[in-house]
Design an enzyme around this catalytic site. Structure first.
Site, PDB file in Angstrom:
ATOM      1  N   ASP A  83       1.029  -1.141   0.007  1.00 13.23           N
ATOM      2  CA  ASP A  83       0.095  -0.063   0.135  1.00 13.23           C
ATOM      3  C   ASP A  83       0.885   1.177  -0.160  1.00 13.23           C
ATOM      4  OD1 ASP A  83      -1.552   2.075   0.556  1.00 13.23           O
ATOM      5  OD2 ASP A  83      -2.746   1.033   2.292  1.00 13.23           O
TER       6      ASP A  83
ATOM      7  N   ASP B 225      -7.797  -7.213   1.107  1.00 14.84           N
ATOM      8  CA  ASP B 225      -6.805  -7.202   2.489  1.00 14.84           C
ATOM      9  C   ASP B 225      -7.398  -6.372   3.453  1.00 14.84           C
ATOM     10  OD1 ASP B 225      -5.202  -4.350   3.415  1.00 14.84           O
ATOM     11  OD2 ASP B 225      -6.129  -4.206   1.450  1.00 14.84           O
TER      12      ASP B 225
END
Length: 376
Positions: free
Chosen positions: A92, A271
């Site tokens: 990320d 996720d």
């Protein structure tokens, strides 16, 4: 990176595919355990591979940038070697962490200046240096730098933020073309759809991201407090636009039910910290509902934690024993619960894949949602 569709559900938009990178195959739909700082909290890499067995895990640019810092990761040869993980990693870009630091950051066109939650030092993230940081971390899939808007969010703010995210995306792409890979494998780049919970903005953003021509695409800015129905509505708007021949990643989602409902809408990758965070608080997910293992009712229940579970902890330990470990604040309690929850999430997405390929996903999904929507 390549993506091959292997099958689609007849009654929904669920699909099964295969993502292939230089670190191996990822069978979708997939859940990515969150390894924020280079570890899935409380789980050895050996347990992660042998028991939970994910094709890919997630790391976080913001946290890894602050600790252990990029020079350490470069000297180690990248995050894979640093943590001894030879499968896929996604990072990320830090946009969500910057969002969560709302009291300690300032957003401008150039980028975001923020205050470290560790020592109060000031740092700046721009689309350009975030791409450089992710090159150094060395994940197989890296994310565009974006702004994640809060919920609720004023329409005009959401619109301005979305357009800035798009401009940042253009800068990310332009800069990536200038900087080579740091290690002996390639990296795939995913842009991120924003637009809060406004249908017209989500549609506009999805079209912009689709036109960017990346090898995969992500959906951000959801699971930030909005009702589940709004999440599903926004996801459907976006998945109707994002190209079918590329993987779709819904960031930060979610509960087991959220995951199944979004698979039905055409999402491939997920996720969330929920399975690990909830585990540390004694909440166990199962196919028949959620267990609060701290409750007194489990004090003398000597049955296995989960007879249907796929990991060794599910049958080697009893509910009574696990409750006891939590009651005496034993670290092993959190480890056992974490392994169980991650094992359950992996079982869930792999069962979903089987039913997609078998053609009966919708029927199975509806049954599972009813079963899981209860407290045991």
């Amino acid at each position: 990176m390549t993506f091959d569709l292997k099958g689609k559900d007849i009654q929904s938009n669920a699909r099964a595919g295969v993502v292939t990178t230089d670190h191996g195959v990822i069978e979708t739909p997939i859940f990515m355990p969150v390894g924020t700082v280079g570890t899935v909290k409380g789980v050895h890499q050996r347990e992660l591979k042998e028991e939970i067995n994910p094709d890919i895990i997630l790391g976080n640019t913001y946290h890894l940038y602050l600790r252990p810092q990029i020079d350490v990761l470069e000297k180690a040869g990248g995050l894979h070697k640093f943590m001894n993980w030879d499968r896929n990693i996604l990072t990320d870009s830090g946009g969500y962490q910057v969002y969560s630091l709302s009291a300690n950051r300032k957003i401008k066109e150039e980028g975001v200046k923020f205050k470290s939650h560790i020592d109060g030092s000031y740092h700046t993230f721009t689309p350009e240096n975030v791409m450089e940081i992710q090159r150094s971390i060395g994940a197989d899939i890296i994310m565009a730098f974006d702004e994640c808007t809060p919920y609720p969010c004023d329409y005009n703010y959401a619109k301005r933020s979305m357009h800035m995210t798009h401009r940042w995306l253009d800068r990310c792409i332009k800069h990536l073309d200038k900087i080579p890979f740091k290690y002996d494998y390639s990296q795939a780049f995913f842009p991120i759809v924003q637009g809060s919970t406004y249908k017209d903005l989500r549609k506009q953003s999805a079209e912009y991201i689709a036109n960017a021509g990346a090898v995969g695409n992500a959906i951000g800015g959801l699971s930030v407090g909005e009702p589940a129905e709004e999440m599903y509505a926004m996801t459907e708007v976006v998945t109707d636009i994002l190209p079918e021949d590329k993987p779709r990643y819904l960031m930060g989602v979610g509960t087991p039910i959220n995951i199944l409902e979004n698979i039905a809408l055409g999402v491939d990758m997920f996720d969330c910290v929920m399975p690990t965070r909830n585990a540390r608080n004694g909440m166990l997910f199962t196919a028949n509902g959620t267990i609060n293992i701290k409750n007194l009712k489990w004090r003398e229940d000597f049955s296995p934690i989960d007879e249907m579970g796929i990991t060794f902890v599910d049958t080697e330990y009893s509910k009574a024993y696990l409750r006891h470990l939590f009651s005496v604040n034993e670290l092993l309690a959190k480890q056992i619960a974490t392994i169980h929850n991650l094992g359950f999430y992996m079982w869930l997405v792999r069962e979903a894949r089987k039913h997609i390929l078998a053609g009966d996903f919708r029927t199975w999904k509806d049954k599972m949602v009813k079963q899981m929507d209860t407290r045991l």
